[in-house]
Design a protein around this motif. Structure first.
Motif, PDB file in Angstrom:
ATOM      1  N   LYS A  39      28.249 -42.757   6.187  1.00 12.39           N
ATOM      2  CA  LYS A  39      28.719 -44.143   6.300  1.00 12.39           C
ATOM      3  C   LYS A  39      30.200 -44.219   6.670  1.00 12.39           C
ATOM      4  N   ARG A  40      30.871 -43.062   6.656  1.00  9.98           N
ATOM      5  CA  ARG A  40      32.257 -42.990   7.113  1.00  9.98           C
ATOM      6  C   ARG A  40      32.339 -42.397   8.524  1.00  9.98           C
ATOM      7  N   ASN A  41      31.189 -42.367   9.208  1.00 12.03           N
ATOM      8  CA  ASN A  41      31.095 -41.852  10.578  1.00 12.03           C
ATOM      9  C   ASN A  41      31.475 -40.379  10.676  1.00 12.03           C
ATOM     10  N   ILE A  42      31.181 -39.629   9.629  1.00  9.12           N
ATOM     11  CA  ILE A  42      31.359 -38.185   9.638  1.00  9.12           C
ATOM     12  C   ILE A  42      29.978 -37.554   9.515  1.00  9.12           C
ATOM     13  N   ILE A  43      29.602 -36.719  10.488  1.00  7.70           N
ATOM     14  CA  ILE A  43      28.284 -36.104  10.495  1.00  7.70           C
ATOM     15  C   ILE A  43      28.425 -34.640  10.060  1.00  7.70           C
ATOM     16  N   THR A  44      27.561 -34.244   9.145  1.00  4.58           N
ATOM     17  CA  THR A  44      27.708 -32.957   8.465  1.00  4.58           C
ATOM     18  C   THR A  44      26.506 -32.060   8.715  1.00  4.58           C
ATOM     19  N   VAL A  45      26.764 -30.801   9.063  1.00  5.18           N
ATOM     20  CA  VAL A  45      25.732 -29.781   9.035  1.00  5.18           C
ATOM     21  C   VAL A  45      25.712 -29.222   7.618  1.00  5.18           C
ATOM     22  N   SER A  46      24.664 -29.538   6.861  1.00  7.85           N
ATOM     23  CA  SER A  46      24.523 -29.017   5.507  1.00  7.85           C
ATOM     24  C   SER A  46      23.577 -27.833   5.548  1.00  7.85           C
ATOM     25  N   PHE A  47      23.924 -26.748   4.878  1.00  9.78           N
ATOM     26  CA  PHE A  47      23.003 -25.617   4.880  1.00  9.78           C
ATOM     27  C   PHE A  47      22.962 -24.936   3.522  1.00  9.78           C
ATOM     28  N   ALA A  48      21.816 -24.344   3.264  1.00  7.68           N
ATOM     29  CA  ALA A  48      21.578 -23.582   2.042  1.00  7.68           C
ATOM     30  C   ALA A  48      20.437 -22.620   2.335  1.00  7.68           C
ATOM     31  N   PRO A  49      20.366 -21.515   1.606  1.00 12.49           N
ATOM     32  CA  PRO A  49      19.267 -20.580   1.842  1.00 12.49           C
ATOM     33  C   PRO A  49      17.982 -21.070   1.204  1.00 12.49           C
ATOM     34  N   ARG A  50      16.875 -20.495   1.628  1.00 17.17           N
ATOM     35  CA  ARG A  50      15.618 -20.731   0.919  1.00 17.17           C
ATOM     36  C   ARG A  50      15.616 -19.793  -0.277  1.00 17.17           C
ATOM     37  N   ASP A  51      15.825 -20.344  -1.476  1.00 14.76           N
ATOM     38  CA  ASP A  51      15.976 -19.502  -2.656  1.00 14.76           C
ATOM     39  C   ASP A  51      15.188 -20.090  -3.825  1.00 14.76           C
ATOM     40  N   THR A  52      15.605 -19.755  -5.025  1.00 23.57           N
ATOM     41  CA  THR A  52      14.878 -20.221  -6.212  1.00 23.57           C
ATOM     42  C   THR A  52      15.018 -21.717  -6.429  1.00 23.57           C
ATOM     43  N   HIS A  53      16.033 -22.337  -5.852  1.00 25.40           N
ATOM     44  CA  HIS A  53      16.154 -23.797  -5.907  1.00 25.40           C
ATOM     45  C   HIS A  53      15.203 -24.382  -4.871  1.00 25.40           C
ATOM     46  N   GLU A  54      13.970 -24.617  -5.255  1.00 21.30           N
ATOM     47  CA  GLU A  54      12.924 -24.988  -4.302  1.00 21.30           C
ATOM     48  C   GLU A  54      13.325 -26.167  -3.416  1.00 21.30           C
ATOM     49  N   ALA A  55      13.223 -25.973  -2.107  1.00 17.79           N
ATOM     50  CA  ALA A  55      13.175 -27.043  -1.116  1.00 17.79           C
ATOM     51  C   ALA A  55      14.435 -27.894  -1.011  1.00 17.79           C
ATOM     52  N   GLN A  56      15.623 -27.326  -1.277  1.00 15.44           N
ATOM     53  CA  GLN A  56      16.852 -28.117  -1.140  1.00 15.44           C
ATOM     54  C   GLN A  56      16.983 -28.713   0.257  1.00 15.44           C
ATOM     55  N   VAL A  57      16.886 -27.843   1.264  1.00 13.76           N
ATOM     56  CA  VAL A  57      17.053 -28.292   2.646  1.00 13.76           C
ATOM     57  C   VAL A  57      15.908 -29.212   3.046  1.00 13.76           C
ATOM     58  N   GLN A  58      14.718 -28.960   2.558  1.00 16.29           N
ATOM     59  CA  GLN A  58      13.591 -29.838   2.861  1.00 16.29           C
ATOM     60  C   GLN A  58      13.829 -31.230   2.292  1.00 16.29           C
ATOM     61  N   PHE A  59      14.359 -31.307   1.077  1.00 17.80           N
ATOM     62  CA  PHE A  59      14.707 -32.609   0.501  1.00 17.80           C
ATOM     63  C   PHE A  59      15.736 -33.321   1.366  1.00 17.80           C
ATOM     64  N   ALA A  60      16.758 -32.604   1.819  1.00 13.27           N
ATOM     65  CA  ALA A  60      17.806 -33.219   2.636  1.00 13.27           C
ATOM     66  C   ALA A  60      17.226 -33.828   3.903  1.00 13.27           C
ATOM     67  N   LEU A  61      16.376 -33.069   4.600  1.00  8.28           N
ATOM     68  CA  LEU A  61      15.794 -33.570   5.842  1.00  8.28           C
ATOM     69  C   LEU A  61      14.806 -34.697   5.583  1.00  8.28           C
ATOM     70  N   GLU A  62      14.098 -34.652   4.468  1.00  6.98           N
ATOM     71  CA  GLU A  62      13.204 -35.751   4.106  1.00  6.98           C
ATOM     72  C   GLU A  62      14.000 -37.034   3.895  1.00  6.98           C
ATOM     73  N   ARG A  63      15.233 -36.891   3.442  1.00  8.22           N
ATOM     74  CA  ARG A  63      16.113 -38.039   3.229  1.00  8.22           C
ATOM     75  C   ARG A  63      16.666 -38.588   4.545  1.00  8.22           C
ATOM     76  N   GLY A  64      16.500 -37.840   5.644  1.00  9.86           N
ATOM     77  CA  GLY A  64      17.088 -38.259   6.911  1.00  9.86           C
ATOM     78  C   GLY A  64      18.515 -37.808   7.070  1.00  9.86           C
ATOM     79  N   VAL A  65      18.866 -36.687   6.406  1.00  7.70           N
ATOM     80  CA  VAL A  65      20.225 -36.149   6.431  1.00  7.70           C
ATOM     81  C   VAL A  65      20.200 -34.804   7.156  1.00  7.70           C
ATOM     82  N   PRO A  66      21.131 -34.532   8.069  1.00  7.63           N
ATOM     83  CA  PRO A  66      21.139 -33.251   8.784  1.00  7.63           C
ATOM     84  C   PRO A  66      21.251 -32.070   7.821  1.00  7.63           C
ATOM     85  N   ALA A  67      20.394 -31.077   8.024  1.00 10.63           N
ATOM     86  CA  ALA A  67      20.429 -29.872   7.185  1.00 10.63           C
ATOM     87  C   ALA A  67      19.668 -28.763   7.897  1.00 10.63           C
ATOM     88  N   ILE A  68      19.966 -27.507   7.516  1.00 11.33           N
ATOM     89  CA  ILE A  68      19.338 -26.360   8.142  1.00 11.33           C
ATOM     90  C   ILE A  68      19.336 -25.220   7.137  1.00 11.33           C
TER      91      ILE A  68
END
Length: 631
Positions: free
Chosen positions: A242-271
């Motif tokens: 909302k401040r017009n800053i676009i972020t590449v968010s990243f995290a590994p696939r680890d014991t914290h199930e589905a972090q990046v999947q949650f981010a993309l489900e929210r409509g937020v850039p992640a990889i």
């Protein structure tokens, strides 16, 4: 031999015969042209797209929706071009030509080929190498369709999706339990709710960002691209939008199930990604801001390797923001259950590495520490006399990042003539930045691309988007997560800036031009990728895929069937693919798409039927795993 004179009967007969033949040729030619033009004109319109098209017109407001899902396809115009009459694929009536790909088992619903945890266990745990990309070989690739969970629903639309998601789409409660006190995520009935909290921002990401904005400006358009290392569910990136800053968010696939999947489900850039031994897949001088909030990266270790990598991808004058251990250790050492001496030693090492990279600490307040990379390296020579390590990198290509080992060295900046100059060139402020010639283009560092070609590319995409809007619901809020699989200069992303979408601009490593640095200079995000391998994301994470001549690049490098199956994996049910290529390539693509349960149609080029390039528009049909497999 007798000579024929003009007035002789034989000469007159020859002249009349020639006139008759000429008249005949002209009449036949005129008829051919007339019928060809008539056929092309008839081919340019469809009398009834509802009855005649493979993709039917749907009224999004009146059609009953499937458990909150949205209709599959809604053309914006009834003048959908029909190309089938002239270029219909002739498929033999064999079983192999028409048989659909089978569905994969339900336990592969979240399959990530290059981040498979079973395969990862075969690799070294040192430096998290086992969590890096390790793609299957040819014999390990699967040829089945990744199923959606039995009760899958299309995600909420943006901006509502930032705060809520369907539980059935990502049925994992682990984070809501493990991070309950940190306010990351909550389960509320059949939904997840994202309060915006985080380990270091218990009062919410918005309040945390407000504290940052008191120390550096986040609202004047200077900071546009950011990277969040170890992102959690990407609330930091979500609230920066909302401040017009676009972020590449990243995290590994680890014991914290589905972090990046949650981010993309929210409509937020992640990889999916990790700071291990391989460079991050981004060019040098890409991001205006880098962020770590208790991201558990050993910044002080490996001779400053990870901070040196942040320095490589950070723009001159860019910021690195660090919160969490060891910052403010005097206050938090008891809660962190660590000795004060250890925390002090760790912070001293981090600060020593930062200074050796010629960074300047601009602020440290409570839990926040902010460092700034210099605008150029004119004064860095004096600093390097004191700090011998890390040494200056000797690599001749700082943008090389695909499976390239990280180096504990300082990436040299382009030379400048005076202390006030920004190395590599200054970028405009956002939003003007999106349409301003990037410094890499101005300086002529991309072979074959100059300012005129950049301007021509912008005009081209203005025309293309107008054409796409006639056949796809781009302007209707139907899409949020968009990927341009062969992004060139980022023209597609630029044409979409006024719509509530974000675009992952992918530059294939096989391209003859590396344009990703220029894309970042325009204020967009992206990554390198070899499309003979899988993309680092979960299934069902993109609403719209765009592929501009991608298959022509790869048809002689690997099997295009595997690329299309990968597209099916990452495309959401009822998502859309737009594929531009030659007729021969598209007919092959369409045959495979039919086997993947896609509805597709080949349309004429926006310039008309005489252009050899065509456009295939396809919709992935809605289907889910067999509920009987659900445990």
């Amino acid at each position: 031999m007798a000579k024929d004179y003009p007035a002789s009967p034989k000469a007159q007969h020859l002249q009349e015969s020639k006139k008759q033949r000429l008249t005949y040729v002209l009449v036949v030619s005129a008829l051919c042209v007339a019928f060809y033009v008539l056929g092309a004109w008839q081919n340019s319109t469809m009398p009834n797209p509802v009855a005649d098209s493979a993709i039917s017109r749907v009224d999004c407001d009146t059609v009953a929706q499937r458990d909150g899902s949205v209709p599959s396809f809604a053309p914006a115009s009834e003048n959908v071009l029909d190309f089938d009459a002239h270029h219909q694929l002739n498929v033999s009536d064999t079983e192999s030509a028409v048989q659909q790909f089978p569905a994969c088992p339900l336990n592969q619903s979240e399959y990530t080929p290059c981040e498979d945890r079973k395969r990862g266990r075969l690799f070294d745990r040192d430096m998290l190498i086992y969590r890096e990309r390790h793609c299957p070989g040819k014999d390990g690739q699967i040829r089945c369709l990744i199923p959606a969970p039995p009760k899958y629903k299309n995600p909420f639309r943006w901006p509502e999706s930032r705060d809520v998601a369907w539980f059935d789409n990502i049925p994992h409660k682990e984070l809501s339990i493990e991070k309950a006190v940190q306010n990351w995520i909550r389960v509320e009935g059949n939904k997840f709710r994202f309060p915006g909290g985080g380990t270091m921002f218990p009062h919410g990401a918005d309040a945390y960002i407000d504290e940052i904005s008191k120390l550096i400006s986040l609202s004047d358009g200077r900071i546009r691209t950011a990277i969040d290392t170890g992102c959690g569910v990407a609330s930091f990136g979500a609230y920066l939008l909302k401040r017009n800053i676009i972020t590449v968010s990243f995290a590994p696939r680890d014991t914290h199930e589905a972090q990046v999947q949650f981010a993309l489900e929210r409509g937020v850039p992640a990889i999916l990604g990790v700071m291990g031994s391989i460079r991050l897949p981004y060019p040098s001088r890409a991001f205006d801001l880098a962020h770590c909030s208790r991201c558990l990266i050993p910044w002080e270790g490996h001779d400053g390797l990870y901070l040196a990598e942040i320095d490589r991808i950070l723009r001159p004058g860019g910021y690195w923001i660090h919160s969490g251990p060891p910052i403010n250790w005097k206050t938090h050492h008891n809660g962190w259950k660590r000795a004060e001496e250890d925390l002090k030693r760790e912070q001293d090492k981090i600060e020593d590495v930062a200074r050796s990279l010629c960074w300047n600490k601009v602020a440290e307040k409570e839990d926040l520490s902010i460092w700034q990379k210099p605008k150029n390296h004119l004064q860095c020579a004096d600093i390097k006399k004191k700090h011998k390590m890390p040494h200056i990198c000797k690599s001749d290509n700082p943008d090389a990042a695909w499976y390239k080992k990280m180096e504990s060295c300082l990436t040299p900046l382009p030379e400048v003539s005076n202390q006030g100059s920004i190395a590599g060139g200054e970028v405009a402020r956002w939003p003007k930045r999106a349409f301003t010639v990037p410094p890499r283009v101005k300086r002529g560092t991309i072979p074959g691309i100059d300012e005129k070609k950049f301007e021509d590319d912008m005009k081209l995409w203005e025309k293309r988007l107008a054409y796409y809007k006639r056949t796809t619901p781009i302007a209707q809020g139907r899409y949020r997560n968009v990927m341009d699989m062969n992004a060139n200069l980022g023209g597609f992303a630029a044409s979409l800036v006024k719509y509530p979408v974000w675009v992952m601009n992918v530059v294939p490593v096989n391209s003859d031009k590396d344009t990703l640095g220029a894309i970042y200079e325009r204020g967009f995000i992206g990554t390198y990728q070899d499309w003979c391998e899988a993309f680092s994301t979960y299934p069902r994470t993109y609403d719209l895929l765009h592929a501009d001549n991608l298959f022509s690049i790869y048809q002689d490098r690997c099997d295009i069937t595997d690329i299309l199956l990968e597209m099916d994996r990452i495309l959401r049910p009822e998502g859309t693919a737009i594929i531009r290529d030659t007729v021969d390539v598209l007919t092959k693509v369409q045959a495979i798409a039919q086997r993947m349960r896609w509805d597709s149609r080949i349309l004429d080029h926006e310039d008309g039927p005489f252009n050899q390039e065509k456009v295939l528009v396809a919709v992935k049909t809605y289907w889910t795993a067999d509920p009987s497999e659900h445990s």
